[in-house]
Design a protein around this motif. Structure first.
Motif, PDB file in Angstrom:
ATOM      1  N   GLY A 615       0.873  -1.303  -0.061  1.00  0.00           N
ATOM      2  CA  GLY A 615      -0.207   0.014  -0.038  1.00  0.00           C
ATOM      3  C   GLY A 615       1.033   1.372  -0.036  1.00  0.00           C
ATOM      4  N   ARG A 616       1.781   1.117   0.878  1.00  0.00           N
ATOM      5  CA  ARG A 616       2.829   2.372   0.837  1.00  0.00           C
ATOM      6  C   ARG A 616       3.373   2.698  -0.539  1.00  0.00           C
ATOM      7  NH1 ARG A 616       5.851   0.830   4.922  1.00  0.00           N
ATOM      8  NH2 ARG A 616       7.660   0.206   3.491  1.00  0.00           N
ATOM      9  N   VAL A 617       3.936   1.629  -1.161  1.00  0.00           N
ATOM     10  CA  VAL A 617       4.493   1.558  -2.438  1.00  0.00           C
ATOM     11  C   VAL A 617       3.673   1.953  -3.379  1.00  0.00           C
ATOM     12  CG1 VAL A 617       5.817   0.283  -4.178  1.00  0.00           C
ATOM     13  CG2 VAL A 617       6.218  -0.015  -1.844  1.00  0.00           C
ATOM     14  N   ALA A 618       2.668   1.723  -3.384  1.00  0.00           N
ATOM     15  CA  ALA A 618       1.548   1.857  -4.516  1.00  0.00           C
ATOM     16  C   ALA A 618       1.240   3.599  -4.112  1.00  0.00           C
ATOM     17  CB  ALA A 618       0.143   0.858  -4.161  1.00  0.00           C
ATOM     18  N   ALA A 619       1.112   3.761  -3.042  1.00  0.00           N
ATOM     19  CA  ALA A 619       0.665   5.500  -2.943  1.00  0.00           C
ATOM     20  C   ALA A 619       1.791   6.209  -3.444  1.00  0.00           C
ATOM     21  CB  ALA A 619       0.823   5.623  -1.603  1.00  0.00           C
ATOM     22  N   GLY A 620       3.124   5.895  -3.329  1.00  0.00           N
ATOM     23  CA  GLY A 620       4.259   6.303  -4.104  1.00  0.00           C
ATOM     24  C   GLY A 620       4.209   6.443  -5.423  1.00  0.00           C
ATOM     25  N   LEU A 621       3.524   5.343  -5.869  1.00  0.00           N
ATOM     26  CA  LEU A 621       3.257   5.313  -7.610  1.00  0.00           C
ATOM     27  C   LEU A 621       2.142   5.763  -7.992  1.00  0.00           C
ATOM     28  CD1 LEU A 621       4.481   1.611  -7.855  1.00  0.00           C
ATOM     29  CD2 LEU A 621       5.772   3.513  -8.749  1.00  0.00           C
TER      30      LEU A 621
END
Length: 808
Positions: A615-621
């Protein structure tokens, strides 16, 4: 769309007969009352009635209906463990399972059925009273021979089945007896209804007594059975005549029919029945053969037929395909016969040995047999989990009988089996009890592994000083003995402790030692552990290229080992390295590859962590929809497993998502809630990410607004904060607000005016073209500023202060 309500209620073994009025009455009571206790003597049908009522309540309890069977538990302290196991709550810190249960159940609309509470009544009362006070939507349905006597308890005395009379010859007791007799192969029952009526009266309408009598009707007529129970021909049962005359009449009736059923058994079936009482709960034929067959009185080849015979007489019940169990009343009677025969200690010794060897086999085959396909290996690990109840009893006996060697071997194997699911807390407690025994005859390397197991629990509890002392002592002792994979596991615990205490150089040396030892013995599992430790050290010092190399080597080794737990660990660590290096697409790919592995392992703690990371990585993307879904799943999993640290991780991911969407208010709220929860579980100190967020928020929103948001977020429940942020659509960040004399911004006064005109959150949202969740967040802030506790008071205040008039 029909939503499947979660539950663990067993399928009914045969048709439920009678009690229509009882079921209807109890269904209404369970809906209205917080605690309902079904009370009555053994065999009167409390459990069967409770299960019937619970099954009819599924639609009313969206968070589940859960059966917790307490008959197999002897230690009152294990009630919490059993409830946690049923609900899927995992031990976050050894000895703190109750905190996890509170987290899991605080907002749950669930029904918990606690079955057979009478021998644990005081601890049950404490648990039920405590959870009822803290979890307002939780309901309890209990079965017990005596009430718990807790506030709000309603005691419902279970009556016997209706007895026949001249006006109602086909009463409930008759219907049950006839149905079960026909199922047992009896013929001609309908032609002797007078004898059936007489027998039902003789057995006081007790369901278990009727079923035991019906099971004999293929060879004995109802009249003959009634004559025997009535004492005709001098054959009155000794137990009924000489038993405890202070016991209730129905209890003496039940004891009489059980004794009579036992006396009719062939000698070898009697022996097997009493020996089966040593099992904690359900058992299979293989384990029964190991424990009960002795090559003398009972030979292994005889057990299948003997077990079938007991099942045909309703003394043993089918629990699941290939598994059996004793009803609690029968088990208690059989245990008394085991003591009378002088076999109890011997059978418990055999039980301890058999469970220990079975658990060791499950560990060895599941963890290290590379020739076996993974699904077969995992089946062994799953079987090890099914041995948990018997393992508890076996460890109790190891402590009681002063048998530390078998006990430590069992605890060691169980620790490895349970680690795959991220569930180590209970085995840590076993190690502590066993290490307190006289260990002078125990192998030193076995004791050393136990010390590392205890150290692992202490590390989880943040007792790092004692953990370091124990694990280093255990490690140095094991190094003096021939290598086993347990040495590698001890190294793994030591590396975790040293890393957390900032001893990077010492950790690096230990990782190199582990690499050399595991490599020399082709121990791929522990080579993966060494590589992951080296990865963490490199990443800690900012050497991402080196960390990536170690991670790729770990992944290759895990692939050779074929162990899915090793593969998942390597993938998640590689994902962390990629994220640290700014390669978010690769990070998401690695974490996504680990998800199905963790799901198959049922390791919900690591699964929740992985979901938060994605979730954190997807937010960054900028993939906000995916980020929201993964974070919501992470939060739900952590709540379901009672992992407050997991909830902290999920809240930090919520904050990261809000920040990525330029919702600084939501980001501050979530970070504040995470900080408050972290501090409540003894973790102090703000992270660098939070400090950076607060600095940015103060610059853009103003220090006063950030202080208000921070205070509000610290007081809000985590699920409420997450709901505000995940369901909101805050849009662009507004300039620093201009506060009116009452402390409200112009936008907040506008919302207050709309509330005064009777608009709902959705109505306000439509008028202002924002989301209902954003409106809800503003309403909460307004209440905080004005000191109100309801929307209605805001509306009254707005009208009294002319706020609505301002708008017009």
């Amino acid at each position: 769309m029909i939503t499947q309500v979660p539950h663990n209620l067993p399928a009914e073994p045969n048709r439920f007969v009678g009690r229509v009025r009882d079921v209807a009455e109890l269904a209404a009571l369970v809906h209205e009352q917080r605690v309902v206790t079904l009370s009555g003597v053994g065999g009167i049908g409390k459990t069967r009635l409770a299960l019937r009522v619970a099954a009819q309540q599924l639609s009313r309890f969206p968070d589940g209906v859960w059966l917790v069977e307490l008959a197999r538990i002897g230690n009152p302290e294990l009630i919490v463990n059993e409830l946690a196991e049923v609900l899927g709550v995992r031990d976050e810190v050894p000895g703190r399972l109750l905190d996890g249960l509170r987290t899991r159940l605080r907002t749950a609309r669930a029904l918990i059925v606690l079955d057979n509470c009478e021998h644990l009544v005081e601890r049950c009362a404490e648990l039920v009273a405590g959870l009822s006070a803290e979890c307002p939507e939780l309901r309890f349905l209990l079965t017990s021979r005596e009430p718990l006597r807790v506030p709000g308890e309603l005691v419902w005395r279970v009556p016997p089945l209706e007895l026949p009379d001249e006006r109602h010859p086909e009463a409930e007791s008759v219907l049950l007896f006839v149905e079960r007799a026909l199922a047992a192969g009896a013929s001609g029952v309908a032609r002797v209804m007078d004898d059936v009526v007489r027998l039902c009266h003789a057995l006081d309408g007790l369901p278990l007594a009727l079923e035991l009598a019906a099971a004999r009707t293929s060879r004995l007529s109802p009249g003959h059975i009634a004559d025997r129970l009535a004492g005709r021909g001098g054959e009155r049962l000794g137990l009924l005549a000489a038993g405890d005359r202070t016991a209730p009449a129905r209890q003496r009736t039940l004891l009489a029919i059980v004794e009579w059923s036992h006396e009719l058994l062939p000698p070898k079936e009697r022996v097997l029945l009493r020996r089966l009482s040593v099992f904690a709960g359900p058992f299979d034929l293989g384990l029964a053969e190991q424990v009960c067959a002795d090559g003398g009185i009972l030979r292994r080849a005889e057990l299948p037929a003997l077990l079938t015979g007991l099942a045909g007489k309703s003394l043993v019940r089918h629990h699941a395909p290939g598994r059996y169990r004793l009803l609690e009343t029968i088990k208690q009677y059989a245990a008394e016969r085991l003591e009378e025969a002088g076999e109890a200690a011997h059978l418990r010794d055999r039980h301890l040995k058999a469970v220990c060897e079975e658990m060791e086999h499950c560990h060895e085959a599941g963890s290290f047999d590379r020739r076996m396909p993974w699904q077969e290996r995992f089946a062994h690990l799953t079987r090890g989990r099914a041995l948990l109840d018997d393992s508890r009893n076996a460890v109790d006996w190891a402590v009681e009988s002063r048998a530390p060697v078998l006990g430590l071997r069992l605890a060691r194997a169980a620790m490895a089996v349970m680690a795959v699911r991220g569930d180590l807390g209970e085995s840590v407690g076993w190690h502590e009890r066993l290490l307190a025994l006289d260990l002078s005859e125990a192998p030193a390397d076995l004791v050393a592994v136990a010390r590392s197991g205890l150290a692992y629990g202490l590390e989880l509890a943040d007792e790092l000083g004692r953990a370091e002392e124990l694990v280093v002592r255990g490690l140095e002792e094991q190094k003096r003995h021939p290598y086993t994979h347990w040495l590698g596991i001890t190294y793994g615990v030591a590396l975790t402790v040293l890393f957390r205490t900032g001893q990077s150089e010492r950790a690096r040396r230990y990782a190199a030692e582990l690499e050399a030892a595991a490599g020399a013995h082709d121990d791929l599992f522990n080579l993966v552990t060494a590589r992951i430790a080296q990865l963490n050290l490199a990443l800690f010092h900012g050497r991402t290229d080196e960390a990536r190399r170690y991670g790729e080597e770990a992944l290759a080794l895990a692939g050779q080992a074929g162990h899915h737990w090793s593969l998942a660990r390597a993938l998640t660590h590689l994902g962390a390295v990629a994220e640290a290096a700014g390669d978010l697409e690769t990070a998401r790919s690695h974490h996504a590859a680990a998800l199905p592995l963790l799901e198959d392992l049922d390791n919900r703690i690591e699964l929740a962590r992985c979901q938060a990371q994605i979730g954190r990585v997807a937010a960054g993307l900028r993939d906000y929809a995916a980020a929201r879904g993964h974070i919501a799943d992470s939060l739900a999993l952590s709540r379901q497993t009672g992992q407050r640290r997991g909830i902290v991780r999920a809240l930090m991911a919520v904050s990261a998502l809000a920040h990525a969407r330029d919702d600084l208010e939501g980001a501050v709220l979530a970070a504040a809630a995470a900080t408050a929860l972290r501090e409540s579980i003894g973790q102090v100190g703000a992270s660098g990410r939070i400090e950076e967020l607060l600095a940015l928020a103060r610059a853009r929103l103003g220090a006063d607004r950030v202080e208000l948001l921070w205070a509000r977020g610290r007081r809000m429940p985590p699920e409420v904060v997450a709901g505000f942020v995940l369901d909101g659509d805050p849009g662009p960040v507004a300039p620093p607000p201009v506060l009116a004399h009452d402390g409200l911004t112009a936008g907040e006064r506008e919302i207050a005016a709309m509330l005064a005109r009777g608009l709902s959150n959705r109505g306000v949202a439509e008028a202002l073209v924002i989301s209902p969740a954003t409106v809800a967040r503003h309403v909460a802030i307004i209440m905080e500023k004005l000191g109100f506790d309801s929307r209605a008071r805001i509306a009254v205040w707005a009208a009294e202060h002319g706020v609505d008039a301002e708008r017009t």
